[in-house]
Scaffold this motif. Structure first.
Motif, PDB file in Angstrom:
ATOM      1  N   CYS A  50       0.896  -1.331  -0.259  1.00 38.09           N
ATOM      2  CA  CYS A  50      -0.162  -0.263   0.066  1.00 38.09           C
ATOM      3  C   CYS A  50       0.585   0.878  -0.086  1.00 38.09           C
ATOM      4  O   CYS A  50       1.552   1.444   1.074  1.00 38.09           O
ATOM      5  N   THR A  51       0.896   2.537  -0.617  1.00 41.59           N
ATOM      6  CA  THR A  51       1.061   3.096  -1.276  1.00 41.59           C
ATOM      7  C   THR A  51       1.435   4.081  -0.115  1.00 41.59           C
ATOM      8  O   THR A  51       0.328   4.223   0.920  1.00 41.59           O
ATOM      9  N   GLY A  52       2.325   4.574   0.685  1.00 42.32           N
ATOM     10  CA  GLY A  52       2.327   5.074   2.092  1.00 42.32           C
ATOM     11  C   GLY A  52       2.711   5.076   2.952  1.00 42.32           C
ATOM     12  O   GLY A  52       2.723   4.802   4.247  1.00 42.32           O
ATOM     13  N   LEU A  53       2.398   2.839   3.167  1.00 37.15           N
ATOM     14  CA  LEU A  53       2.771   2.330   4.371  1.00 37.15           C
ATOM     15  C   LEU A  53       3.824   1.343   4.253  1.00 37.15           C
ATOM     16  O   LEU A  53       3.891   0.603   3.834  1.00 37.15           O
ATOM     17  N   ASN A  54       4.209   1.261   5.673  1.00 36.98           N
ATOM     18  CA  ASN A  54       5.329   0.455   6.130  1.00 36.98           C
ATOM     19  C   ASN A  54       4.895  -0.195   6.938  1.00 36.98           C
ATOM     20  O   ASN A  54       5.522  -0.122   8.418  1.00 36.98           O
ATOM     21  N   TRP A  55       4.781  -1.670   6.667  1.00 32.62           N
ATOM     22  CA  TRP A  55       4.557  -2.395   7.918  1.00 32.62           C
ATOM     23  C   TRP A  55       5.060  -3.045   9.363  1.00 32.62           C
ATOM     24  O   TRP A  55       4.933  -3.014   9.919  1.00 32.62           O
ATOM     25  N   ASP A  56       6.684  -2.395   8.646  1.00 34.80           N
ATOM     26  CA  ASP A  56       7.440  -3.113   9.166  1.00 34.80           C
ATOM     27  C   ASP A  56       8.109  -1.774  10.358  1.00 34.80           C
ATOM     28  O   ASP A  56       9.168  -2.084  11.319  1.00 34.80           O
ATOM     29  N   LEU A  57       7.319  -0.711  10.219  1.00 39.15           N
ATOM     30  CA  LEU A  57       7.918   0.440  11.474  1.00 39.15           C
ATOM     31  C   LEU A  57       7.889   0.124  12.801  1.00 39.15           C
ATOM     32  O   LEU A  57       7.638   0.637  14.065  1.00 39.15           O
ATOM     33  N   PHE A  58       5.897  -0.704  12.990  1.00 39.96           N
ATOM     34  CA  PHE A  58       5.008  -1.150  14.325  1.00 39.96           C
ATOM     35  C   PHE A  58       5.464  -2.368  14.477  1.00 39.96           C
ATOM     36  O   PHE A  58       5.116  -2.855  13.298  1.00 39.96           O
ATOM     37  N   SER A  59       5.677  -3.140  15.464  1.00 37.24           N
ATOM     38  CA  SER A  59       6.104  -4.522  16.186  1.00 37.24           C
ATOM     39  C   SER A  59       4.749  -5.499  16.012  1.00 37.24           C
ATOM     40  O   SER A  59       4.821  -6.464  15.808  1.00 37.24           O
ATOM     41  N   GLY A  60       3.635  -4.436  15.969  1.00 37.78           N
ATOM     42  CA  GLY A  60       2.095  -4.867  16.129  1.00 37.78           C
ATOM     43  C   GLY A  60       0.835  -4.483  16.013  1.00 37.78           C
ATOM     44  O   GLY A  60       1.232  -3.103  16.566  1.00 37.78           O
ATOM     45  N   VAL A  61       0.068  -4.532  16.203  1.00 40.48           N
ATOM     46  CA  VAL A  61      -1.373  -4.016  15.901  1.00 40.48           C
ATOM     47  C   VAL A  61      -1.011  -2.959  17.842  1.00 40.48           C
ATOM     48  O   VAL A  61      -1.532  -1.694  17.720  1.00 40.48           O
ATOM     49  N   ASP A  62      -0.850  -2.930  19.101  1.00 41.06           N
ATOM     50  CA  ASP A  62      -0.878  -2.709  19.805  1.00 41.06           C
ATOM     51  C   ASP A  62       0.284  -1.363  19.807  1.00 41.06           C
ATOM     52  O   ASP A  62      -0.133  -0.904  20.886  1.00 41.06           O
ATOM     53  N   GLN A  63       0.815  -1.993  19.311  1.00 44.36           N
ATOM     54  CA  GLN A  63       1.925  -0.447  18.996  1.00 44.36           C
ATOM     55  C   GLN A  63       1.182   0.408  18.583  1.00 44.36           C
ATOM     56  O   GLN A  63       1.113   2.134  18.685  1.00 44.36           O
ATOM     57  N   VAL A  64       0.564   0.138  17.083  1.00 46.72           N
ATOM     58  CA  VAL A  64      -0.431   1.183  16.165  1.00 46.72           C
ATOM     59  C   VAL A  64      -1.359   1.788  17.384  1.00 46.72           C
ATOM     60  O   VAL A  64      -1.248   2.751  17.436  1.00 46.72           O
ATOM     61  N   LYS A  65      -1.945   0.692  18.362  1.00 42.89           N
ATOM     62  CA  LYS A  65      -2.796   1.425  19.260  1.00 42.89           C
ATOM     63  C   LYS A  65      -1.941   2.079  20.304  1.00 42.89           C
ATOM     64  O   LYS A  65      -3.471   3.035  20.569  1.00 42.89           O
ATOM     65  N   ARG A  66      -0.860   2.071  21.401  1.00 47.95           N
ATOM     66  CA  ARG A  66      -0.854   2.929  21.945  1.00 47.95           C
ATOM     67  C   ARG A  66       0.322   4.155  20.949  1.00 47.95           C
ATOM     68  O   ARG A  66      -0.709   5.537  21.718  1.00 47.95           O
TER      69      ARG A  66
END
Length: 153
Positions: A50-66
């Motif tokens: 997905c353009t503009g999104l790098n999944w590897d920047l977050f260790s998981g969804v919990d990091q995104v939520k924090r």
């Protein structure tokens, strides 16, 4: 992967209702429901290009939520709207670092400049916008402390 009009002035206009509905959801929905939505989307889409999104920047969804807890949902919605309304001009210039502390709920964006580097107009524009919506943003000027050079072997 992205729509053909992704960087055009028409991207937002063609999807205005859909985008505004999603931003309203982010702004008005209680955090536990947003968390459930994030978990579902993460499980369904993690790793998909997905353009503009790098999944590897977050260790998981919990990091995104924090991260979202610290920036707050309303401020994130304002930041995303600013970006999506004019991606062609706004796709660059965001500060280099996004930092958050889940314990203190502090969120900070930092633009880093080295020797001889100056802040550009689009970076100033983003910094002004971020501070204007209540997101802490700082400029960090890095200065050399030694004239020694690193050598490689």
């Amino acid at each position: 992967y992205c729509p053909l009009d992704y960087h055009s002035d028409r991207f937002y206009l063609r999807r205005e209702d859909l985008i505004n509905d999603r931003l309203k959801f982010l702004t008005e929905t209680p955090a536990p429901e947003v968390d459930t939505f994030l978990e579902t989307m993460w499980e369904r889409n993690c790793g998909v290009g997905c353009t503009g999104l790098n999944w590897d920047l977050f260790s998981g969804v919990d990091q995104v939520k924090r991260c979202i807890t610290c920036i707050t949902q309303p401020k994130l919605a304002l930041l995303l709207k600013e970006y999506v309304m004019n991606m062609r001009l706004k796709r660059s210039g965001l500060p280099d670092l996004s930092m958050w502390d889940a314990e203190t709920k502090r969120f900070l964006m930092v633009e880093v400049k080295g020797p001889g580097d100056t802040i550009r107009y689009n970076q100033k524009s983003w910094m002004k916008f971020l501070v204007g919506i209540g997101i802490d943003a700082e400029l960090c000027n890095v200065h050399p402390i030694s004239s020694k050079r690193l050598t490689t072997s």
